[in-house]
Design a protein around this motif. Structure first.
Motif, PDB file in Angstrom:
ATOM      1  N   PRO A 210       0.787  -1.238   0.000  1.00  0.00           N
ATOM      2  CA  PRO A 210       0.000   0.000   0.000  1.00  0.00           C
ATOM      3  C   PRO A 210       0.815   1.281   0.000  1.00  0.00           C
ATOM      4  CG  PRO A 210      -0.012  -1.000   2.184  1.00  0.00           C
ATOM      5  CD  PRO A 210       0.667  -1.983   1.278  1.00  0.00           C
ATOM      6  N   ALA A 211       2.052   1.242   0.514  1.00  0.00           N
ATOM      7  CA  ALA A 211       2.837   2.461   0.651  1.00  0.00           C
ATOM      8  C   ALA A 211       4.300   2.114   0.859  1.00  0.00           C
ATOM      9  CB  ALA A 211       2.335   3.301   1.836  1.00  0.00           C
ATOM     10  N   LYS A 212       5.142   3.083   0.587  1.00  0.00           N
ATOM     11  CA  LYS A 212       6.572   2.904   0.857  1.00  0.00           C
ATOM     12  C   LYS A 212       6.781   2.613   2.337  1.00  0.00           C
ATOM     13  CE  LYS A 212      10.843   5.572   1.388  1.00  0.00           C
ATOM     14  NZ  LYS A 212      11.538   6.868   1.178  1.00  0.00           N
ATOM     15  N   VAL A 213       7.658   1.653   2.620  1.00  0.00           N
ATOM     16  CA  VAL A 213       8.070   1.385   3.992  1.00  0.00           C
ATOM     17  C   VAL A 213       9.592   1.311   3.992  1.00  0.00           C
ATOM     18  CG1 VAL A 213       7.678  -1.101   3.640  1.00  0.00           C
ATOM     19  CG2 VAL A 213       7.913  -0.199   5.953  1.00  0.00           C
ATOM     20  N   SER A 214      10.211   2.212   4.733  1.00  0.00           N
ATOM     21  CA  SER A 214      11.669   2.301   4.723  1.00  0.00           C
ATOM     22  C   SER A 214      12.287   1.103   5.430  1.00  0.00           C
ATOM     23  CB  SER A 214      12.124   3.594   5.398  1.00  0.00           C
ATOM     24  OG  SER A 214      11.938   3.507   6.805  1.00  0.00           O
ATOM     25  N   GLN A 215      13.586   0.932   5.238  1.00  0.00           N
ATOM     26  CA  GLN A 215      14.271  -0.175   5.915  1.00  0.00           C
ATOM     27  C   GLN A 215      14.191  -0.018   7.434  1.00  0.00           C
ATOM     28  OE1 GLN A 215      17.593  -2.208   3.574  1.00  0.00           O
ATOM     29  NE2 GLN A 215      18.219  -0.059   3.614  1.00  0.00           N
ATOM     30  N   ALA A 216      14.378   1.196   7.917  1.00  0.00           N
ATOM     31  CA  ALA A 216      14.291   1.414   9.360  1.00  0.00           C
ATOM     32  C   ALA A 216      12.883   1.111   9.870  1.00  0.00           C
ATOM     33  CB  ALA A 216      14.687   2.850   9.696  1.00  0.00           C
ATOM     34  N   GLU A 217      11.860   1.472   9.102  1.00  0.00           N
ATOM     35  CA  GLU A 217      10.476   1.173   9.492  1.00  0.00           C
ATOM     36  C   GLU A 217      10.207  -0.331   9.459  1.00  0.00           C
ATOM     37  OE1 GLU A 217       8.297   5.288   7.944  1.00  0.00           O
ATOM     38  OE2 GLU A 217       8.607   3.612   6.561  1.00  0.00           O
ATOM     39  N   GLN A 218      10.788  -1.028   8.514  1.00  0.00           N
ATOM     40  CA  GLN A 218      10.630  -2.476   8.467  1.00  0.00           C
ATOM     41  C   GLN A 218      11.177  -3.123   9.738  1.00  0.00           C
ATOM     42  OE1 GLN A 218      12.163  -4.182   4.685  1.00  0.00           O
ATOM     43  NE2 GLN A 218      11.982  -2.118   3.874  1.00  0.00           N
ATOM     44  N   ALA A 276      -3.817  -1.958  -8.349  1.00  0.00           N
ATOM     45  CA  ALA A 276      -4.373  -3.168  -8.964  1.00  0.00           C
ATOM     46  C   ALA A 276      -5.034  -4.087  -7.932  1.00  0.00           C
ATOM     47  CB  ALA A 276      -3.283  -3.917  -9.722  1.00  0.00           C
ATOM     48  N   PHE A 277      -4.372  -4.317  -6.801  1.00  0.00           N
ATOM     49  CA  PHE A 277      -4.943  -5.239  -5.816  1.00  0.00           C
ATOM     50  C   PHE A 277      -6.293  -4.731  -5.325  1.00  0.00           C
ATOM     51  CE2 PHE A 277      -5.597  -6.945  -1.553  1.00  0.00           C
ATOM     52  CZ  PHE A 277      -5.389  -8.301  -1.764  1.00  0.00           C
ATOM     53  N   HIS A 278      -6.395  -3.436  -5.060  1.00  0.00           N
ATOM     54  CA  HIS A 278      -7.663  -2.872  -4.589  1.00  0.00           C
ATOM     55  C   HIS A 278      -8.739  -3.003  -5.657  1.00  0.00           C
ATOM     56  CE1 HIS A 278     -10.645   0.278  -3.618  1.00  0.00           C
ATOM     57  NE2 HIS A 278     -10.349  -0.034  -2.374  1.00  0.00           N
ATOM     58  N   ARG A 283     -10.198  -4.453  -1.582  1.00  0.00           N
ATOM     59  CA  ARG A 283      -9.538  -4.227  -0.300  1.00  0.00           C
ATOM     60  C   ARG A 283      -8.167  -3.608  -0.517  1.00  0.00           C
ATOM     61  NH1 ARG A 283      -9.915  -9.545  -0.210  1.00  0.00           N
ATOM     62  NH2 ARG A 283      -7.750  -9.729   0.484  1.00  0.00           N
ATOM     63  N   SER A 284      -7.664  -2.968   0.506  1.00  0.00           N
ATOM     64  CA  SER A 284      -6.310  -2.439   0.448  1.00  0.00           C
ATOM     65  C   SER A 284      -5.317  -3.590   0.545  1.00  0.00           C
ATOM     66  CB  SER A 284      -6.060  -1.464   1.600  1.00  0.00           C
ATOM     67  OG  SER A 284      -6.878  -0.325   1.474  1.00  0.00           O
ATOM     68  N   PRO A 285      -4.145  -3.440  -0.065  1.00  0.00           N
ATOM     69  CA  PRO A 285      -3.123  -4.484   0.080  1.00  0.00           C
ATOM     70  C   PRO A 285      -2.720  -4.649   1.539  1.00  0.00           C
ATOM     71  CG  PRO A 285      -2.539  -2.914  -1.657  1.00  0.00           C
ATOM     72  CD  PRO A 285      -3.699  -2.322  -0.915  1.00  0.00           C
ATOM     73  N   ARG A 286      -2.252  -5.819   1.883  1.00  0.00           N
ATOM     74  CA  ARG A 286      -1.747  -6.075   3.227  1.00  0.00           C
ATOM     75  C   ARG A 286      -0.503  -5.216   3.479  1.00  0.00           C
ATOM     76  NH1 ARG A 286      -3.802 -10.725   1.051  1.00  0.00           N
ATOM     77  NH2 ARG A 286      -5.033 -12.103   2.402  1.00  0.00           N
ATOM     78  N   SER A 287      -0.407  -4.663   4.670  1.00  0.00           N
ATOM     79  CA  SER A 287       0.707  -3.785   5.017  1.00  0.00           C
ATOM     80  C   SER A 287       1.936  -4.594   5.416  1.00  0.00           C
ATOM     81  CB  SER A 287       0.310  -2.877   6.180  1.00  0.00           C
ATOM     82  OG  SER A 287       0.110  -3.667   7.355  1.00  0.00           O
ATOM     83  N   PHE A 288       3.079  -3.906   5.508  1.00  0.00           N
ATOM     84  CA  PHE A 288       4.272  -4.589   6.006  1.00  0.00           C
ATOM     85  C   PHE A 288       4.100  -4.978   7.473  1.00  0.00           C
ATOM     86  CE2 PHE A 288       8.462  -5.153   7.797  1.00  0.00           C
ATOM     87  CZ  PHE A 288       9.085  -5.925   6.821  1.00  0.00           C
ATOM     88  N   THR A 289       3.366  -4.173   8.219  1.00  0.00           N
ATOM     89  CA  THR A 289       3.071  -4.534   9.610  1.00  0.00           C
ATOM     90  C   THR A 289       2.352  -5.875   9.675  1.00  0.00           C
ATOM     91  OG1 THR A 289       2.969  -2.221  10.300  1.00  0.00           O
ATOM     92  CG2 THR A 289       1.831  -3.834  11.688  1.00  0.00           C
ATOM     93  N   ARG A 290       1.384  -6.071   8.769  1.00  0.00           N
ATOM     94  CA  ARG A 290       0.680  -7.361   8.704  1.00  0.00           C
ATOM     95  C   ARG A 290       1.656  -8.485   8.346  1.00  0.00           C
ATOM     96  NH1 ARG A 290      -3.102  -9.468  11.055  1.00  0.00           N
ATOM     97  NH2 ARG A 290      -1.501 -11.051  11.373  1.00  0.00           N
ATOM     98  N   TRP A 291       2.533  -8.217   7.388  1.00  0.00           N
ATOM     99  CA  TRP A 291       3.506  -9.238   6.980  1.00  0.00           C
ATOM    100  C   TRP A 291       4.397  -9.615   8.162  1.00  0.00           C
ATOM    101  CZ3 TRP A 291       8.739  -9.774   7.104  1.00  0.00           C
ATOM    102  CH2 TRP A 291       9.263 -10.869   6.394  1.00  0.00           C
TER     103      TRP A 291
END
Length: 309
Positions: A210-218, A276-278, A283-291
């Protein structure tokens, strides 16, 4: 109807198999080691190898639709020259869902072999050539097709798992760099929709998070998922390159990886988020937090994993 899943034991392939089974489909999984596949009950696991044409007939017998793993391009000139795709069509396959890559949708431009290009541009040109080549091979057969083009996968973060389990810091250059990383389950969901439904024939979908997630945020998201504080240490590009090469990474690969991160500090211009996924699922794509939550067990220290069990 029998659906053949190639690459069935990979990160995406396993999700494709599970979703097809959940949808009540008859599933055959092609793998190099059926006994170790550990797939869902009811899945027919068969031996098959893209580099061994003599294994293809049994895998393709009675199959009507195929989830095509990208390694199939290796088989294009194998054996009698027909290749896996052509043999599949002769065996009765009339629909392919191609596990491609976002690079296949990039506009033609750079030549893959041009040594005057930067390592990153040369790598992207090679990626486009390989994946678009497989797509064109499928299109040329006259069979139905859908191309599913994932962007950078969130599972790439598993490269940090060993360090995190050992309580060590994650050390990378460009902590602010990031892309809209895609959950493998999202890619599989789109692939299954194209395998079982008829409204996606002839479409090519670029699938991202859904959005950019930086390495530090990952790293922070993984820490939150396992209940641990994980340190992130930012390296200079030079330090990272030296370390990667010392660890066995080829110099050219290290160079294009540095370029890939450098290009995504301000924003993921190379690969922005797609809709495309939406559009396909509503639905919105799964977030990195979900992953990170879904993969928490991969990062937990051994003692914590035993406690969680």
């Amino acid at each position: 109807m029998t659906i053949l899943v190639t690459g069935a034991t990979g990160n995406i392939g396993r999700h494709v198999v599970d979703r097809l089974v959940g949808a009540g489909q008859r599933v055959r999984a092609m793998t190099r080691d059926p006994r170790a596949a550990r797939l869902a009950d009811g899945v027919e696991a068969v031996y098959g190898d893209f580099e061994r044409p003599e294994t293809w007939a049994d895998a393709l017998d009675g199959v009507e639709r195929v989830h095509l793993f990208p390694f199939a391009y290796v088989a294009a000139g194998a054996g009698d020259g027909a290749g896996f795709v052509e043999q599949a069509v002769r065996a009765g396959v009339h629909r392919f869902v191609v596990h491609s890559a976002a690079a296949a949708g990039f506009a033609p431009g750079d030549e893959p072999g041009d040594r005057t290009l930067s390592p990153l541009r040369r790598h992207l040109a090679e990626e486009r050539q390989a994946h678009r080549g497989l797509e064109l091979m499928v299109e040329a057969t006259g069979a139905e097709w859908t191309h599913v083009r994932p962007g950078l996968l969130a599972v790439n973060a598993l490269r940090w798992a060993e360090r995190i389990r050992a309580g060590q810091a994650v050390r990378e250059p460009y902590g602010a760099a990031g892309y809209p990383l895609v959950h493998e389950a999202d890619v599989a969901e789109v692939a299954v929709a194209a395998l079982v439904g008829d409204s996606h024939v002839g479409a090519a979908y670029t699938i991202t998070g859904p959005a950019k997630v930086s390495q530090a945020e990952q790293v922070r998201a993984i820490g939150a998922a396992i209940g641990e504080e994980i340190r992130f240490e930012e390296l200079t590009p030079e330090e990272a390159r030296e370390q990667w090469i010392h660890d066995g990474c080829p110099e050219e690969t290290a160079d294009w990886l540095i370029g890939l991160l450098a290009a995504a500090v301000e924003g993921p211009e190379l690969l922005p988020p797609s809709t495309a996924f939406h559009r396909i699922t509503g639905r919105s794509p799964r977030s990195f937090t979900r992953w990170a939550l879904d993969h928490a067990a991969d990062f937990r220290p051994p003692a914590r994993t035993e406690e969680a069990a």
